[in-house]
Design a protein around this motif. Structure first.
Motif, mmCIF file in Angstrom:
data_model
loop_
_atom_site.group_PDB
_atom_site.id
_atom_site.type_symbol
_atom_site.label_atom_id
_atom_site.label_comp_id
_atom_site.label_asym_id
_atom_site.label_seq_id
_atom_site.Cartn_x
_atom_site.Cartn_y
_atom_site.Cartn_z
ATOM 1 N N PHE A 78 33.743 43.829 37.244
ATOM 2 C CA PHE A 78 33.841 44.074 38.842
ATOM 3 C C PHE A 78 35.005 43.122 39.042
ATOM 4 O O PHE A 78 35.701 43.350 40.055
ATOM 5 C CB PHE A 78 32.884 43.474 39.460
ATOM 6 C CG PHE A 78 31.563 44.814 39.312
ATOM 7 C CD1 PHE A 78 31.586 45.729 40.434
ATOM 8 C CD2 PHE A 78 30.403 44.886 38.415
ATOM 9 C CE1 PHE A 78 30.891 46.746 40.343
ATOM 10 C CE2 PHE A 78 29.710 45.933 38.650
ATOM 11 C CZ PHE A 78 29.899 46.795 39.352
ATOM 12 N N TRP A 79 35.168 42.057 38.752
ATOM 13 C CA TRP A 79 36.158 41.178 39.239
ATOM 14 C C TRP A 79 37.430 41.657 39.098
ATOM 15 O O TRP A 79 38.369 41.477 39.909
ATOM 16 C CB TRP A 79 36.044 39.722 38.576
ATOM 17 C CG TRP A 79 37.304 38.756 39.134
ATOM 18 C CD1 TRP A 79 37.310 37.911 40.037
ATOM 19 C CD2 TRP A 79 38.414 38.488 38.431
ATOM 20 N NE1 TRP A 79 38.420 37.304 40.309
ATOM 21 C CE2 TRP A 79 39.104 37.632 39.023
ATOM 22 C CE3 TRP A 79 38.822 39.026 36.895
ATOM 23 C CZ2 TRP A 79 40.473 37.038 38.695
ATOM 24 C CZ3 TRP A 79 40.165 38.782 36.664
ATOM 25 C CH2 TRP A 79 40.854 37.912 37.365
ATOM 26 N N LEU A 80 37.895 42.160 37.843
ATOM 27 C CA LEU A 80 39.008 42.868 37.355
ATOM 28 C C LEU A 80 39.300 44.167 38.490
ATOM 29 O O LEU A 80 40.509 44.309 38.812
ATOM 30 C CB LEU A 80 39.100 43.137 35.912
ATOM 31 C CG LEU A 80 40.417 43.756 35.236
ATOM 32 C CD1 LEU A 80 41.453 42.502 35.538
ATOM 33 C CD2 LEU A 80 40.110 44.360 33.870
ATOM 34 N N LEU A 81 38.263 45.007 38.546
ATOM 35 C CA LEU A 81 38.254 46.283 39.247
ATOM 36 C C LEU A 81 38.834 45.696 40.879
ATOM 37 O O LEU A 81 39.607 46.267 41.549
ATOM 38 C CB LEU A 81 37.207 46.969 39.198
ATOM 39 C CG LEU A 81 37.025 47.698 38.040
ATOM 40 C CD1 LEU A 81 35.436 48.590 38.109
ATOM 41 C CD2 LEU A 81 38.150 48.635 37.716
ATOM 42 N N GLY A 82 38.043 44.669 41.344
ATOM 43 C CA GLY A 82 38.459 44.250 42.740
ATOM 44 C C GLY A 82 39.764 43.729 42.991
ATOM 45 O O GLY A 82 40.596 43.642 43.648
ATOM 46 N N PHE A 83 40.370 42.957 41.749
ATOM 47 C CA PHE A 83 41.671 42.267 41.683
ATOM 48 C C PHE A 83 42.560 43.418 41.693
ATOM 49 O O PHE A 83 43.706 43.212 42.609
ATOM 50 C CB PHE A 83 41.594 41.417 40.455
ATOM 51 C CG PHE A 83 43.252 40.631 40.435
ATOM 52 C CD1 PHE A 83 43.539 39.671 41.223
ATOM 53 C CD2 PHE A 83 43.848 41.177 39.704
ATOM 54 C CE1 PHE A 83 44.698 39.250 41.078
ATOM 55 C CE2 PHE A 83 45.486 40.482 39.486
ATOM 56 C CZ PHE A 83 45.502 39.405 40.336
ATOM 57 N N ILE A 84 42.463 44.575 40.955
ATOM 58 C CA ILE A 84 43.388 45.502 40.899
ATOM 59 C C ILE A 84 43.336 46.180 42.165
ATOM 60 O O ILE A 84 44.628 46.714 42.712
ATOM 61 C CB ILE A 84 43.147 46.492 39.524
ATOM 62 C CG1 ILE A 84 43.433 45.873 38.360
ATOM 63 C CG2 ILE A 84 44.018 47.716 39.816
ATOM 64 C CD1 ILE A 84 42.781 46.509 37.126
#
Length: 465
Positions: A78-84
């Motif tokens: 979720f953190w990676l998706l939000g960052f992208i």
């Protein structure tokens, strides 16, 4: 001006050619990709099993760790998706990430399949899916037993390996001439010549290895006239203690498609009785006989068969006898009583393949009926009155040619087939053009034409069964 016009006219043609080439390339790749989805390759099921096993193992590890790794993975995801998505909207980042993943998957699988292809020894210009499908087709081919010897049997095997990988060649070991005869006399081994030819014919290894196995030394004290394969088999026989084990080891080196089995492990020596009552000894002397041969025999009189040869006949879906020299390649195998008994018991179709030409001194004046009568007479002399084969494959009438004339000048004649006579004797007769369409320096069976005629016979038998 003319040059400019030509350039302008050339550009659309180049574009058209480029797009046509690209379209064909993409179509070829798509076609190969679809082939992977076809059943029977035995690859997809194991890939899915491996993937499922990895997933289950990860779930098991997560449960063991009180589900914490799953929470960690979800949070990181979720953190990676939000960052992208803070830099790129999901309508752009989604397709980009998807394409990157698919590209990595295709690249990784492609490299894996390339490594597998290299390990299997497939040709460089062959795609793995094509190699696997070809192997699958060969594995589903009929269980074939071919009985004989000499160049006739090796030609037959070269053609048959295009249709099946379940081939057993049962080879005579009565040769006493040439390199084989010298090794037999000096080393006390069974003659390896015919076996070497059959191994080379069934080999799927690189041509260089096959060439090495067939290489014959042109000079050298003690080496002249010997082939490397004969020396190799003789040395292996001395090391392993038996020709059968030596053949198995050589088969692995040459990646042989099928198996080659000697008819017997006995030290067999042939004799022949001529029309005038004279008896001559030795396979090489029989081939040079100048009077009609009445019958042949061997020392010992009842050589034992190898169990592997009997098992192969027992499991055969089609049994082939010939082609080859009548008295020195075919009949010596029928001097092994257990082989004849096993052929008699078999319910599979049995096909006798007759030679194209007579052999001076051995089969002078014999037509197909004469060859068949010689086999019947030989079996009758041993108390066998039943036919051991009921079908015959022979050459259709040979067209006149300089090559036929050359053979005639050497004393050989085309083996003619009186079909009506053979049918009246209870045989089924099949005629085909077996010498092939290519111009060759020798008049022998063409491997492809011969194998094609045999497979047509087998399919016809299966349909009528």
């Amino acid at each position: 001006m003319n040059k400019r016009r030509k350039r302008k006219l050339r550009r659309p043609a180049l574009r058209k050619s480029f797009f046509a080439s690209l379209s064909f390339h993409l179509y070829s790749r798509l076609k190969r990709a679809i082939r992977w989805l076809l059943p029977g390759l035995v690859v997809k099921r194991w890939m899915m099993t491996s993937g499922l096993g990895l997933l289950i193992a990860l779930i098991g590890a997560s449960i063991w760790a009180d589900l914490r790794p799953i929470y960690w993975v979800v949070e990181i995801l979720f953190w990676l998706l939000g960052f992208i998505t803070t830099f790129l909207p999901r309508t752009i980042s989604g397709p980009i990430v998807f394409l990157i993943g698919i590209s990595l998957l295709i690249w990784g699988q492609g490299r894996s399949f390339e490594s597998i292809k290299q390990a299997l020894g497939s040709k460089k210009d062959t795609f793995l899916v094509d190699a696997l499908r070809a192997k699958q087709k060969l594995n589903r081919g009929p269980n074939i037993v071919a009985i004989g010897g000499g160049t006739g049997l090796s030609s037959l095997l070269k053609g048959l390996k295009r249709y099946s990988s379940r081939i057993t060649a049962i080879v005579t070991v009565a040769d006493d001439g040439g390199s084989s005869g010298v090794l037999r006399r000096e080393l006390g081994v069974q003659p390896p010549g015919d076996i070497r030819n059959c191994l080379a014919a069934l080999a799927t290894e690189e041509p260089l290895i096959k060439g090495l196995f067939q290489y014959r030394f042109p000079s050298g004290s003690g080496l002249e006239g010997h082939s490397f394969g004969n020396l190799f088999l003789s040395a292996l026989t001395a090391i392993t203690g038996s020709l059968e084990t030596a053949i198995t080891a050589s088969s692995r080196v040459l990646a042989v498609q099928g198996q080659v089995v000697p008819a017997t492990n006995a030290d067999v020596r042939l004799w022949a009785e001529l029309e005038n009552g004279e008896r001559i000894d030795g396979e090489s002397a029989i081939g040079k006989a100048r009077l009609p041969i009445i019958r042949i025999g061997c020392y010992p009189s009842r050589p034992p068969a190898l169990p592997r040869a009997l098992e192969a006949i027992r499991n055969a879906e089609i049994i082939l006898i010939g082609p080859g020299s009548l008295y020195t390649s075919i009949l010596p195998n029928l001097l092994v009583p257990e082989i004849v008994e096993e052929i008699e018991r078999s319910k599979s179709p049995k096909l006798y393949i007759c030679n194209l030409m007579t052999q001076p001194g051995e089969t002078d004046g014999l037509d197909v009926t004469g060859h068949v009568r010689a086999i019947e007479a030989q079996l009758a002399s041993r108390g066998i009155t039943r036919k051991i084969f009921n079908s015959i494959l022979a050459q259709d009438e040979l067209e006149p040619s300089p090559l036929v004339d050359y053979y005639k000048s050497k004393g050989a004649e085309p083996v003619e087939c009186n079909k009506i006579d053979l049918i009246s004797r209870g045989y089924k007769v099949y005629l085909a053009s077996l010498q092939g369409s290519k111009v060759t320096p020798t008049l022998r069976h063409d491997p492809r034409s011969l194998a094609l005629a045999i497979m047509k016979f087998y399919r016809r038998y299966k349909k009528g069964k």
